[in-house]
Write a protein that holds these residues in place. Sequence first.
Motif, PDB file in Angstrom:
ATOM      1  N   SER A  39     100.214  26.693 -69.561  1.00 55.82           N
ATOM      2  CA  SER A  39     100.326  27.793 -68.807  1.00 55.82           C
ATOM      3  C   SER A  39      99.063  28.523 -68.656  1.00 55.82           C
ATOM      4  CB  SER A  39     101.497  29.273 -69.775  1.00 55.82           C
ATOM      5  OG  SER A  39     100.639  29.600 -70.489  1.00 55.82           O
ATOM      6  N   VAL A  57      96.312  37.605 -56.535  1.00 54.08           N
ATOM      7  CA  VAL A  57      97.581  36.328 -56.772  1.00 54.08           C
ATOM      8  C   VAL A  57      98.440  37.499 -58.323  1.00 54.08           C
ATOM      9  CG1 VAL A  57      98.161  34.576 -58.186  1.00 54.08           C
ATOM     10  CG2 VAL A  57      96.628  34.224 -56.549  1.00 54.08           C
TER      11      VAL A  57
ATOM     12  N   VAL B 438     102.966  34.566 -74.015  1.00 57.71           N
ATOM     13  CA  VAL B 438     101.986  34.998 -72.499  1.00 57.71           C
ATOM     14  C   VAL B 438     102.849  35.395 -71.600  1.00 57.71           C
ATOM     15  CG1 VAL B 438     101.586  33.477 -70.455  1.00 57.71           C
ATOM     16  CG2 VAL B 438     100.581  32.563 -72.272  1.00 57.71           C
ATOM     17  N   TYR B 442     100.754  38.303 -72.116  1.00 56.67           N
ATOM     18  CA  TYR B 442      99.399  37.590 -71.890  1.00 56.67           C
ATOM     19  C   TYR B 442      99.439  38.284 -70.516  1.00 56.67           C
ATOM     20  CZ  TYR B 442      95.875  34.607 -70.363  1.00 56.67           C
ATOM     21  OH  TYR B 442      94.541  33.823 -70.292  1.00 56.67           O
ATOM     22  N   TYR B 443     100.618  37.896 -69.913  1.00 58.07           N
ATOM     23  CA  TYR B 443      99.794  38.194 -68.232  1.00 58.07           C
ATOM     24  C   TYR B 443     100.291  38.997 -67.452  1.00 58.07           C
ATOM     25  CZ  TYR B 443     101.194  33.136 -66.912  1.00 58.07           C
ATOM     26  OH  TYR B 443     100.828  31.726 -66.035  1.00 58.07           O
ATOM     27  N   PHE B 446      96.652  39.968 -68.351  1.00 61.88           N
ATOM     28  CA  PHE B 446      95.668  39.431 -67.180  1.00 61.88           C
ATOM     29  C   PHE B 446      95.931  39.645 -65.821  1.00 61.88           C
ATOM     30  CE2 PHE B 446      95.022  35.745 -64.453  1.00 61.88           C
ATOM     31  CZ  PHE B 446      93.831  34.895 -64.489  1.00 61.88           C
ATOM     32  N   PHE B 447      96.969  39.616 -65.454  1.00 61.55           N
ATOM     33  CA  PHE B 447      97.019  40.345 -63.834  1.00 61.55           C
ATOM     34  C   PHE B 447      96.937  41.864 -63.738  1.00 61.55           C
ATOM     35  CE2 PHE B 447      99.428  36.383 -63.682  1.00 61.55           C
ATOM     36  CZ  PHE B 447      98.601  35.655 -62.885  1.00 61.55           C
TER      37      PHE B 447
END
Lengths: 86, 576
Positions: A39, A57, B438, B442-443, B446-447
């Motif tokens: 990932s 995104v 993740v 994490y995501y 991160f976003f």
Amino acid sequence: MNSEEICAKIRDFLQTSFPNPSIELTYETGLLDGWFFDSMGIVQVVIFLESTFGCNVKAADVNADNFATIRTLSEFVMAQTESAPA
Amino acid sequence: MKIKLRGATVTDETRAEHNQQTRMPILIGFFVVMAVLLWLFTHVGTFFGIPSPEDVFGTFAEIVDYDFDSDGNVDSQLRVQSTDFWPDNDSGRAWLFGAICGAFLSGYFRPLRYKRPSYVFWFLAAFDLLYGWHLTTMFLTGHLFLYLLLHGPHRKNTELLSTAFGMLATLLTWVETTELKYLLLYMSAGGATSWAAFNYVLNPVLTSQHQAAKLIPAIAMHLPFLAIYGGIYYELASGVKWDKSLAVIIFMYQWARLITYHMDYRDGEVPKDLPLLHYLSVFLSPAVIPNYRYAPYLAQGYTYLESSFYNNDKNSIITGGLKLWSIAIFYLIFGEYIVDCFKHYMVSQWNVPVYKFISSMVEDYCDGTPMSTPTVLLSTICDQYRIFLLWGAVTHFKVGTWRVLGYNVDPQYNKPWLATNLANLWSRFAFHYREFLVRAVYYPVFFRVFRNNTSLRIFTAIMVATIIGNPFWGHTPAKLIYNGITFERFFRLILRSWPYYILLGLGISLCHLYLMRKVRTRKPWTRDRWFVVDILCSYLTIQYFSLIHVFIRPQSNSNLWDHVKLFLIGLGIHLD
């Protein structure tokens, strides 16, 4: 920028960031079937798309439809840039 | 290795195509490997009068100084943990292997729609034999409750399920203290109450537009996870340790899978009207029985399993599983032995004392034994390779079992010694755990944060995943559920180990940022003049990862400063 130019840029980026001489990278090569190792690779592509094409995104965009091939990534970028305010 | 992202579904038509060919060599291969497993790790050989592994290889083993188990077969880290129903693990393993055989045969020959239900059946049969009906029923009732909350409102005829849930829950509560005639009465009342509560209270709430409709399933699926922190607080506040039953313990060990399932559900990946048996097949498979405390996040949730199930020709998937089983057998036989040989070689040839366990080294150091830099470096790496081989063996067996059942699951361990940087190591070392973190941690970071600063964005996401996600989502449940949910353990094993998490996060994020800026012209391990650099990078990666583990093996006689000093000795700095 047209679809072919976007595809070419994405392919250049992938070949530079994830060199893999054993696979010929075409616009239709399945990226999820061995090109990306994990990932973190996806994260690098997200950053590339944002910085190069100005895409926004979201976590939901990270899916198998968008990341399947260079062509689908290019379609995603086209859709993003078309929907972006002028 | 293939990445499985959301949306990577496989249609039933494709699966049916992959299910068409039945090949005799695959069947023979399965039974040969299974026979080897039974012969090496159970009493089945003795039962049939077949010479034991020690009878066959005893002379050779004496020459190379290999120890067999006291009963003549091979001692194994592959275990059916915590079962009191059988005198030893060999018997437990025999039943487990039997259930896997049953599940394999049911899956291999039957049409697609019967495969997953048959795996649930074989899980329940094996679980019942290994842990008893009471525990099996508790386990099933827990999942029935979650299913009703998530899928009940979207299914027709859930009256039966809600009634069954109430009856089972009542049965479990009163079975040991009540006479049969009263028990039946209580069960009827419990079933009726559950039916009424579900249909007239819960169902209207869950189908409404109210926030509770989302919150209730979310809390329910996070219950095992939340219960751990509730338990720590309860113990700290009251001084009373939570005495859990084994069913609750095993259920709680599904915390990561439950969270992942909920993430899939929340993201709309799980059909709302999913049939009960399909839901159960995510959680109840013979593949989750062996070493249930090892890698509980393995094979993740609904989406991952759905995109893995018969996504390739079944014979090819099964062949992959048999290969992993073969590697697992090798590791199970020789893993411990290889580490012992390395340890003895270092002492006899180089006069460098090496510890097999970092914990023993820490304990001796705190008792006053001086440590040299080679001892610290070699002991940490020795312990790490022991983990690679033994955990690798068990998780290869578990992944192999998923594959034998038709799920094309990625290996949890993918030659970690080939990682040339820490970012790569974490996915080779614990692929499914990393993917879980993740997704869960994490995501979401991160976003959301620092979208205008790439470096800061990646750095923050990795640090949050390793400093918060890793200890609190992963290590705390893993280390506390079975051995005791107490604040003392939480403090000693998690909070006091903070340097490990920081050093891991720094290592991974700095590697990641460096690699992003570096123009790469070759793939690691290409046979060219940079090959030596790959070897060096691989050693440095493993050594760094091993060395920071001195912080995560706290002993009763050690304090943080002792661990810092040992870490510095590893770097060649002696403060004593």
